[in-house]
Design an enzyme around this catalytic site. Structure first.
Site, PDB file in Angstrom:
ATOM      1  CG  HIS A 106      42.725  42.560  35.763  1.00  0.00           C
ATOM      2  ND1 HIS A 106      42.935  41.385  35.087  1.00  0.00           N
ATOM      3  CD2 HIS A 106      42.883  42.263  37.078  1.00  0.00           C
ATOM      4  CE1 HIS A 106      43.203  40.416  35.958  1.00  0.00           C
ATOM      5  NE2 HIS A 106      43.175  40.923  37.173  1.00  0.00           N
ATOM      6  CD  GLU A 148      46.097  43.159  37.647  1.00  0.00           C
ATOM      7  OE1 GLU A 148      46.273  43.333  38.858  1.00  0.00           O
ATOM      8  OE2 GLU A 148      46.281  42.046  37.103  1.00  0.00           O
TER       9      GLU A 148
HETATM   10 ZN    ZN Z   1      43.777  40.048  38.944  1.00  0.00          ZN
END
Ligand code: ZN
Length: 508
Positions: free
Chosen positions: A265, A309
């Site tokens: 992410h 994320e």
């Molecule tokens: Zn992370």
């Protein structure tokens, strides 16, 4: 045992290197790049490149007002641009796709409380209103502030100091606000850390902060004794919708029906630049993606830098939800890298075989775990299974039946004595003391795991980029996600464009 065969192998390898450097193979077409080899790819991953990338991301964050890389922020958009520009500079090796995603995020926030100039550990309340005050006296609220008569008239223009308990936070704050308090500070009624919680929804209450029981009682005792205790507070959050992108890079070489997919992410929380979480994984992928561009692969290799994320795996989930079941079934393995340079690290490999945490992934998750284990073993490095709970971007892939693995060095979990004996650091402390905080910057990265994990990523790419031998086939029944919206850009070009190397005999 050092045997005859290994000596031969060294000689042969040495010859190979000499031959290829003295007499490079003619390259009549780009499809004749050499087939990826493990050692040269692993050896081309250097700490200085990983660190340069991490520093670039920190600089990107610190150049913005909130000094972070939250999904949709200027810091995140510039991170996305950084990954895209770096990949595009490699020529036509990768087809790059940006997948847009919008969600509500906290772009910046503050939680600060001091009394007579001394800072206290504090927290904010969900749905608490923004508020800043300077040198305003504290006034004790009688009992628990649940009844209007508990609030003395003297709170007017001052800050109400209230103990938690018996009634809702909203009731206490409403009562204090009705008597003219400019803010409320609620301290805990048990040894359970700082008082915090939710106010249940949008409201017009006075701003509120939380304190521990010990701090609250100490302040209340001073006020009770007749001392004037002045307080300052700064509680605010800037919440809005943010739009940003997943960056997905697909290699020009390799079989699009047998994809190795790697992801990390690219966003941070609002409290800091997010350099271990997850500049480290992002830079691990980017450095390997750059190194891979000198080589041909038999499998198609995809890299993704996921957004949002930190808001709940939303970017990766969006990708999986907008992929067809047929496309997801082409992913032989998804590898995830989230926090690979934690300052108080251990070396973790996702426990895909369930040997430590008793949660197994789809077949192949165990094989990939073993690949990493063997590689670290060969370097005399101890690894531990890391909880395979889906709490990073591989979660949506696991849900779709895709075999998953990955590496991490720990987040807010606590280092054990055993791990301290093996890796050094401090037992009883979190793996990352700066987790989701302002200190998650380059100066706090652990360099050894950053480099060794970067090289481990390269090893996995070289191994599965070349061959899936010994890796279980995907079963059609593994794909549990029904076909939804199609992402036509990715689907239409894939099988026609990326066909270099597919003519070779593959041992899938
Ligand atoms: Zn992370």
């Amino acid at each position: 045992m050092k045997g005859f065969n290994s000596a031969m192998a060294i000689t042969a390898a040495g010859l190979l290197v000499m031959t290829s450097s003295a007499e490079p193979l003619p390259r009549s077409s780009k499809c004749e790049s050499p087939l990826v080899q493990d050692k040269p790819l692993v050896d081309s991953i250097h700490l200085k490149d990983l660190l340069k990338c991490a520093q670039d991301l920190e600089d990107i964050a610190y150049a913005t007002p909130y000094r972070n890389r939250v999904h949709g922020s200027e810091g995140h958009k510039n991170s996305v641009k950084y990954f895209k520009d770096t990949l595009e500079a490699l020529g036509d090796y990768y087809t790059i796709e940006l997948q847009e995603y919008t969600t509500e995020v906290t772009f910046g926030s503050s939680r600060v409380f001091s009394a007579d100039g001394i800072d206290f550990a504090t927290d904010s309340f969900e749905y608490g209103n923004n508020g800043t005050w300077t040198d305003v006296p504290l006034v004790n609220v009688a009992n628990l502030g649940c009844n209007p008569e508990d609030i003395p008239d003297s709170v007017a223009g001052n800050v109400a100091l209230i103990a938690r308990g018996s009634c809702t936070f909203v009731q206490k704050i409403t009562n204090a606000g009705a008597k003219g308090a400019v803010a409320a500070i609620i301290y805990n009624n048990a040894e359970a850390g700082i008082a915090a919680g939710t106010l249940g929804g949008v409201n017009d209450l006075i701003p509120v902060g939380g304190l521990t029981r010990a701090d609250g009682l100490a302040l209340a005792a001073r006020v009770e004794a007749g001392e004037t205790v002045t307080s300052s507070g700064d509680y605010w959050a800037y919440v809005d919708f943010g739009t940003s992108h997943n960056v997905i890079a697909t290699s020009k070489y390799g079989d699009p029906n047998n994809v190795l997919f790697l992801g990390a992410h690219s966003d941070s929380v609002d409290k800091g630049p997010g350099i271990n979480d997850n500049g480290s994984g992002s830079c691990g992928l980017l450095t390997v993606a750059k190194a891979l561009s000198k080589w041909r692969t038999n499998s198609q290799v995809k890299f993704a830098w996921w957004t949002a994320e930190e808001e709940g795996l939303l970017g990766a989930e969006h990708f999986v939800e907008t992929s067809t079941a047929a496309d997801l079934a082409k992913i032989r393995l998804y590898l995830n890298f989230d926090m690979i340079a934690s300052p108080n690290y251990y070396l973790g490999i996702y426990d895909g075989d369930g040997s430590r945490y008793n949660i197994t992934g789809p077949p192949g998750s165990d094989v990939a775990e073993k690949l990493f284990e063997d590689w670290f073993d060969a370097k005399n490095l101890t690894t531990f299974g890391s909880e395979f709970n889906g709490r990073s971007d591989y979660g949506p892939f696991l849900d779709a039946g895709v075999p998953c693995s990955g590496l991490d060095t720990g987040a807010d979990g606590v280092k054990t004595e055993e791990e301290m004996t093996i890796y050094g650091g401090i037992a009883g402390e979190p793996y990352d003391q700066n987790y989701h905080d302002a200190g998650d910057n380059v100066s706090n990265l652990a360099l050894f795991p950053f480099e060794v994990n970067g090289k481990a990523i390269a090893h996995a790419v070289a191994t599965y980029g070349k061959s899936w031998e010994g890796f279980p086939a995907r079963l059609a029944s593994n794909s549990t996600i029904p076909a939804r919206r199609h992402v036509h850009a990715r689907e239409s070009g894939a099988s026609k464009r990326h066909n270099c190397g597919v003519n070779e005999v593959l041992d899938y």
